[in-house]
Design a protein around this motif. Structure first.
Motif, PDB file in Angstrom:
ATOM      1  N   ARG A   1      50.783  45.314  58.767  1.00 17.18           N
ATOM      2  CA  ARG A   1      51.263  46.412  57.969  1.00 17.18           C
ATOM      3  C   ARG A   1      51.566  46.113  56.589  1.00 17.18           C
ATOM      4  N   ASP A   2      51.709  46.973  55.691  1.00 15.61           N
ATOM      5  CA  ASP A   2      52.014  46.804  54.321  1.00 15.61           C
ATOM      6  C   ASP A   2      53.352  46.162  54.255  1.00 15.61           C
ATOM      7  N   CYS A   3      53.574  45.418  53.212  1.00 14.33           N
ATOM      8  CA  CYS A   3      54.800  44.651  53.095  1.00 14.33           C
ATOM      9  C   CYS A   3      55.936  45.579  52.781  1.00 14.33           C
ATOM     10  N   LYS A   4      55.664  46.768  51.955  1.00 11.83           N
ATOM     11  CA  LYS A   4      56.618  47.687  51.529  1.00 11.83           C
ATOM     12  C   LYS A   4      57.172  48.314  52.898  1.00 11.83           C
ATOM     13  N   ASP A   5      56.006  48.632  53.741  1.00  5.87           N
ATOM     14  CA  ASP A   5      56.677  49.377  54.862  1.00  5.87           C
ATOM     15  C   ASP A   5      57.514  48.573  55.754  1.00  5.87           C
ATOM     16  N   VAL A   6      57.338  47.171  55.845  1.00  8.44           N
ATOM     17  CA  VAL A   6      58.001  46.219  56.607  1.00  8.44           C
ATOM     18  C   VAL A   6      59.351  46.000  56.079  1.00  8.44           C
ATOM     19  N   VAL A   7      59.516  45.837  54.582  1.00 11.56           N
ATOM     20  CA  VAL A   7      60.702  45.884  54.149  1.00 11.56           C
ATOM     21  C   VAL A   7      61.689  47.111  54.320  1.00 11.56           C
TER      22      VAL A   7
ATOM     23  N   ASN B   1      75.195  52.317  71.046  1.00 10.53           N
ATOM     24  CA  ASN B   1      74.305  53.338  70.829  1.00 10.53           C
ATOM     25  C   ASN B   1      73.653  52.722  69.496  1.00 10.53           C
ATOM     26  N   ARG B   2      74.337  52.335  68.471  1.00 16.25           N
ATOM     27  CA  ARG B   2      73.608  51.976  67.147  1.00 16.25           C
ATOM     28  C   ARG B   2      72.983  50.784  67.393  1.00 16.25           C
ATOM     29  N   LEU B   3      73.518  49.812  68.254  1.00 13.86           N
ATOM     30  CA  LEU B   3      72.860  48.438  68.458  1.00 13.86           C
ATOM     31  C   LEU B   3      71.507  48.519  69.116  1.00 13.86           C
ATOM     32  N   ARG B   4      71.484  49.466  70.000  1.00 17.95           N
ATOM     33  CA  ARG B   4      70.103  49.515  70.805  1.00 17.95           C
ATOM     34  C   ARG B   4      69.115  50.470  69.731  1.00 17.95           C
ATOM     35  N   ARG B   5      69.533  51.330  68.834  1.00 21.23           N
ATOM     36  CA  ARG B   5      68.784  51.809  67.987  1.00 21.23           C
ATOM     37  C   ARG B   5      68.111  50.685  67.003  1.00 21.23           C
ATOM     38  N   ALA B   6      69.173  49.772  66.536  1.00 20.50           N
ATOM     39  CA  ALA B   6      68.697  48.863  65.726  1.00 20.50           C
ATOM     40  C   ALA B   6      67.716  47.831  66.386  1.00 20.50           C
ATOM     41  N   GLN B   7      67.734  47.611  67.818  1.00 21.36           N
ATOM     42  CA  GLN B   7      67.113  46.640  68.687  1.00 21.36           C
ATOM     43  C   GLN B   7      65.622  47.401  68.696  1.00 21.36           C
ATOM     44  N   GLY B   8      65.485  48.739  68.621  1.00 27.06           N
ATOM     45  CA  GLY B   8      64.158  49.592  68.792  1.00 27.06           C
ATOM     46  C   GLY B   8      63.460  49.393  67.219  1.00 27.06           C
ATOM     47  N   GLN B   9      64.378  49.479  66.416  1.00 28.55           N
ATOM     48  CA  GLN B   9      63.773  49.512  64.939  1.00 28.55           C
ATOM     49  C   GLN B   9      63.220  47.849  64.815  1.00 28.55           C
ATOM     50  N   LEU B  10      63.975  46.970  65.039  1.00 28.00           N
ATOM     51  CA  LEU B  10      63.316  45.542  64.965  1.00 28.00           C
ATOM     52  C   LEU B  10      62.370  45.269  65.750  1.00 28.00           C
ATOM     53  N   ALA B  11      62.099  45.818  66.945  1.00 28.86           N
ATOM     54  CA  ALA B  11      60.854  45.653  67.695  1.00 28.86           C
ATOM     55  C   ALA B  11      59.995  46.365  66.893  1.00 28.86           C
ATOM     56  N   GLY B  12      59.980  47.457  66.170  1.00 26.93           N
ATOM     57  CA  GLY B  12      59.012  48.236  65.508  1.00 26.93           C
ATOM     58  C   GLY B  12      58.641  47.376  64.011  1.00 26.93           C
ATOM     59  N   VAL B  13      59.460  46.542  63.856  1.00 27.58           N
ATOM     60  CA  VAL B  13      59.385  45.767  62.765  1.00 27.58           C
ATOM     61  C   VAL B  13      58.301  44.518  62.960  1.00 27.58           C
ATOM     62  N   ILE B  14      58.938  44.090  64.249  1.00 23.34           N
ATOM     63  CA  ILE B  14      58.032  42.742  64.567  1.00 23.34           C
ATOM     64  C   ILE B  14      56.447  43.478  64.739  1.00 23.34           C
ATOM     65  N   ALA B  15      56.570  44.599  65.531  1.00 24.32           N
ATOM     66  CA  ALA B  15      55.005  45.164  65.848  1.00 24.32           C
ATOM     67  C   ALA B  15      54.367  45.455  64.369  1.00 24.32           C
ATOM     68  N   MET B  16      55.067  45.845  63.398  1.00 24.49           N
ATOM     69  CA  MET B  16      54.245  46.099  62.226  1.00 24.49           C
ATOM     70  C   MET B  16      53.794  44.769  61.691  1.00 24.49           C
ATOM     71  N   ILE B  17      54.777  43.683  61.639  1.00 21.87           N
ATOM     72  CA  ILE B  17      54.251  42.433  61.158  1.00 21.87           C
ATOM     73  C   ILE B  17      52.943  41.860  61.988  1.00 21.87           C
TER      74      ILE B  17
END
Length: 88
Positions: A33-39, A13-29
C-alpha cells in the motif's frame, strides 16, 4: 501505582484497538500500500498507545490524590486525563 477496574477495562479496550490497527498496518505493508496510507495508520496506532498510557497515569494520579487527602479529589479521572493529553 494501582489502576482501578474501570480504568483497566478502558485501557485494555484501547490496547486491543491499537493491536487491530497495527495488524492492519502490517497487512498494508505486505500488500504494498501507499506510504502515505501506512504512515497515517501508524500515527493512529501511536495515538492509541499514547492514550492508553495517559489513562493509566491519570487513574494512578487520582488514586494518589485520594490516598493523600482521604477525600474525593477536586478533579475527576477524565479531567486529569484531559490535562495530560493537553501536555502531549
Amino acid at each position: 501505582m494501582a489502576v482501578g477496574d474501570d480504568a483497566m477495562s478502558a485501557v485494555l479496550n484501547r490496547l486491543r484497538r491499537a493491536q487491530g490497527q497495527l495488524a492492519g498496518v502490517i497487512a498494508m505493508i505486505e500488500a504494498g500500500r501507499d506510504c502515505k496510507d501506512v504512515v497515517t495508520q501508524l500515527a493512529a496506532v501511536s495515538r492509541a498507545l499514547d492514550r492508553a498510557g495517559f489513562k493509566i497515569v491519570a487513574s494512578g494520579m487520582r488514586q494518589c490524590i485520594e490516598t493523600v487527602d482521604g477525600e474525593q479529589p477536586p478533579l475527576t479521572e477524565a479531567e486529569l486525563e484531559k490535562l495530560f493529553l493537553a501536555l502531549a
